[in-house]
Design a protein around this motif. Structure first.
Motif, PDB file in Angstrom:
ATOM      1  N   GLY A  16       0.944  -1.328  -0.101  1.00 42.11           N
ATOM      2  CA  GLY A  16      -0.139   0.079  -0.028  1.00 42.11           C
ATOM      3  C   GLY A  16       0.777   1.268   0.035  1.00 42.11           C
ATOM      4  O   GLY A  16       2.183   1.210   0.038  1.00 42.11           O
ATOM      5  N   VAL A  17       0.189   2.435   0.081  1.00 40.87           N
ATOM      6  CA  VAL A  17       1.065   3.545   0.176  1.00 40.87           C
ATOM      7  C   VAL A  17       1.708   3.741   1.561  1.00 40.87           C
ATOM      8  O   VAL A  17       2.659   4.164   1.591  1.00 40.87           O
ATOM      9  N   ARG A  18       0.873   3.278   2.563  1.00 41.02           N
ATOM     10  CA  ARG A  18       1.670   2.960   3.813  1.00 41.02           C
ATOM     11  C   ARG A  18       1.545   1.568   4.155  1.00 41.02           C
ATOM     12  O   ARG A  18       0.406   0.711   3.725  1.00 41.02           O
ATOM     13  N   PRO A  19       2.233   1.239   5.212  1.00 45.30           N
ATOM     14  CA  PRO A  19       2.294  -0.351   5.457  1.00 45.30           C
ATOM     15  C   PRO A  19       0.798  -0.924   5.729  1.00 45.30           C
ATOM     16  O   PRO A  19       0.565  -2.034   5.623  1.00 45.30           O
ATOM     17  N   GLN A  20       0.178  -0.238   6.562  1.00 43.68           N
ATOM     18  CA  GLN A  20      -1.026  -0.648   7.126  1.00 43.68           C
ATOM     19  C   GLN A  20      -2.463  -0.813   6.147  1.00 43.68           C
ATOM     20  O   GLN A  20      -3.147  -1.295   6.222  1.00 43.68           O
ATOM     21  N   GLU A  21      -2.002  -0.137   4.865  1.00 46.06           N
ATOM     22  CA  GLU A  21      -3.069  -0.475   3.785  1.00 46.06           C
ATOM     23  C   GLU A  21      -2.508  -1.451   2.773  1.00 46.06           C
ATOM     24  O   GLU A  21      -3.406  -1.913   1.933  1.00 46.06           O
ATOM     25  N   SER A  22      -1.186  -2.253   3.110  1.00 52.03           N
ATOM     26  CA  SER A  22      -0.903  -3.168   1.975  1.00 52.03           C
ATOM     27  C   SER A  22      -2.005  -4.332   2.090  1.00 52.03           C
ATOM     28  O   SER A  22      -2.696  -4.827   3.227  1.00 52.03           O
ATOM     29  N   GLY A  23      -2.186  -5.051   0.900  1.00 59.34           N
ATOM     30  CA  GLY A  23      -2.770  -6.173   0.659  1.00 59.34           C
ATOM     31  C   GLY A  23      -2.104  -7.464   0.777  1.00 59.34           C
ATOM     32  O   GLY A  23      -2.391  -8.577   0.683  1.00 59.34           O
ATOM     33  N   GLY A  24      -0.816  -7.402   1.204  1.00 63.74           N
ATOM     34  CA  GLY A  24       0.431  -8.345   1.345  1.00 63.74           C
ATOM     35  C   GLY A  24       1.247  -8.217   0.376  1.00 63.74           C
ATOM     36  O   GLY A  24       1.244  -7.716  -0.750  1.00 63.74           O
ATOM     37  N   ARG A  25       2.375  -8.855   0.340  1.00 68.84           N
ATOM     38  CA  ARG A  25       3.587  -8.785  -0.575  1.00 68.84           C
ATOM     39  C   ARG A  25       4.096 -10.195  -0.872  1.00 68.84           C
ATOM     40  O   ARG A  25       4.098 -11.073  -0.021  1.00 68.84           O
ATOM     41  N   LEU A  26       4.545 -10.308  -2.424  1.00 64.72           N
ATOM     42  CA  LEU A  26       5.339 -11.577  -2.604  1.00 64.72           C
ATOM     43  C   LEU A  26       6.589 -10.952  -3.196  1.00 64.72           C
ATOM     44  O   LEU A  26       6.509 -10.231  -4.178  1.00 64.72           O
TER      45      LEU A  26
END
Length: 476
Positions: A16-26
């Motif tokens: 996400g634009v900020r870590p708490q908005e992330s949908g997860g990462r690969l």
């Protein structure tokens, strides 16, 4: 106590634009859809490794700029130099080619085929047994932006919108053999699916070969989308899945459907493209392709900044990062000698893509996965146990007899993470390993996330995970 709650790992990387908005990462990991009977609907695998097949001995000429299939040999273009690569991966230094930026190359259909390359310093002839020479025909204007081959013609693009064509199967050029895309900065010419594509800064012109003189092509259509940079397109290459994909002038990535540009990029990919264009050099944004099993990866990389991969087989995106770098060290590709070859951006190494080699040269290939956020907003959630379904017994006696996974977690939705713990994946034949963590704590209102990382050079396959929560008090 509530029943087990699945830990959701994303099929696409979505910071996400900020870590708490992330949908997860690969990162150095990609998802595959599984067949009926598998432990989960998707499995997250380790990206293929880079197995070294050749390396230059000169410490200066180390940055890959491009390739050319020259028939029985490959031409490998590095900063200031051209090398010939034979089927035994023996390198022959062919001589100097000035420049350091990415190049475009082409080869015609003459009986004795001719090769040309366009660099930031102009157009040059390439040979498989001698040094490059300057392109001699003065009727070709200076400073082309790119070159390609189309039905035996060499075709060049220019910043003023002109498109020049050579004589058929020759390196001679008529001063009148051109057409002009009015009002367009023509960045790149591509041969694809029987047509010539002229990518510009505002739109893309499509031409077909009608054999007229002096200019042999006629304009057929307009694709209403330009390109962000000269090298931000790939998908015409022999051996790939025959889908043309490019980064458009609006910072989005498009796949060509007929003459319609279909957007396929995520917000994260588009943000990275825009940031690089506004703060850096757009001509260092490069696209290239490779195949791995049934997976067709279209790669977009910005030097020293980021690398994204789009898997045509699944329609999902993942990130690539080499050890201690922000981007993937792989640069450029060529299908040759029944393998996909990848150059190195930094070290003068030439690699073959390999699903059985879990390193990049001699560097670690670190598999990194971040989950989506789990329940816990606005009330916190106590997590007494989190378990992960990872393929076990993957250790090898030669490289990693006791591989481990690092597990860390965030109790504030991804804003901060605690120190990782290590859990065994199992040595050769040891399939009882079941990575889990106990007493993760109480999430603080934004939910809980998990990060998993494997550095050992072993096979990795993640089928998901579960948590067993306890209700928690309001955590503000």
């Amino acid at each position: 106590m509530a029943g087990p709650i699945p830990i959701v790992f994303p099929p696409s990387s979505a910071p996400g634009v900020r870590p708490q908005e992330s949908g997860g990462r690969l990162v150095n990991a990609f998802s595959e859809k599984t067949l009926v009977g598998a432990p989960s609907d998707i499995i997250i695998r380790r990206s293929p490794g880079l197995q070294r097949v050749a390396m230059t001995t000169d410490p200066v000429h180390i940055h890959t700029r491009g390739f050319l299939d020259a028939g029985s040999v490959a031409l490998w273009i590095l900063n200031q130099r051209v090398y010939k690569v034979d089927s035994d991966f023996v390198l022959t230094d062919l001589g100097a080619l000035t420049g350091t930026k990415p190049v475009t190359t082409a080869r015609n259909n003459a009986v004795t085929k001719q090769n040309v390359v366009v660099t930031e310093n102009g157009c040059f002839n390439l040979f498989d047994n001698s040094a490059p020479t300057a392109f001699a025909d003065a009727d070709l204007p200076s400073s082309p932006t790119s070159v390609c081959d189309y039905d035996g013609y060499f075709v060049w693009s220019f910043g003023d919108g002109r498109v020049f064509a050579s004589d058929l199967n020759d390196v001679t050029v008529s001063a009148l053999s051109f057409n002009t895309e009015q009002g367009l900065f023509a960045r790149r010419v591509i041969r694809y699916a029987g047509r010539l594509y002229v990518f510009g800064d505002k739109w893309t012109g499509v031409y077909r070969d009608v054999g007229t003189s002096p200019f042999p092509f006629v304009r057929e259509a307009t694709v209403p989308r330009g390109i962000i940079g000269t090298h931000a397109v790939a998908g015409w290459e022999a051996g790939w899945a025959n889908e043309l994909i490019w980064a458009g002038d609006d910072f989005n990535v498009y796949r060509l459907n007929g003459y319609t540009p279909v957007p396929i990029s995520t917000d994260a990919v588009s943000r990275d493209i825009q940031r690089t264009v506004l703060t850096g050099d757009r001509d260092f944004i490069e696209a290239y392709v490779y195949m791995f099993g049934r997976n067709a990866f279209w790669v977009l990389s910005a030097h020293d900044e980021w690398t994204w991969e789009y898997n045509l087989a699944t329609g999902e995106w993942n990130e690539r990062k080499s050890h201690n770098r922000n981007c993937w060290k792989g640069m450029g590709s060529l299908r040759m000698f029944d393998q996909w070859l990848i150059g190195d951006e930094y070290t003068g190494e030439l690699y073959a893509i390999s699903g059985d080699y879990f390193l990049e040269g001699t560097d670690q290939l670190i598999w990194f996965v971040e989950s989506g956020v789990l329940a816990g907003f606005p009330r916190g959630m106590i997590v007494p146990r989190a378990s992960f379904h990872i393929t076990s017994g993957v250790g090898t006696y030669d490289l990693s007899a006791d591989p481990k996974v690092q597990i860390s977690w965030s109790l504030d939705g991804g804003y901060t993470y605690g120190d990782p713990v290590l859990r065994r994946l199992g040595g050769p034949g040891s399939t009882k390993s079941h990575p889990y963590v106990l007493n993760c704590g109480l999430s603080r209102g934004q939910g809980i996330r998990f990060r998993l990382q494997v550095s050992d050079p072993v096979h990795v396959g993640l089928n998901g995970g579960v948590i067993e929560p306890k209700p928690g008090g309001y955590s503000g």
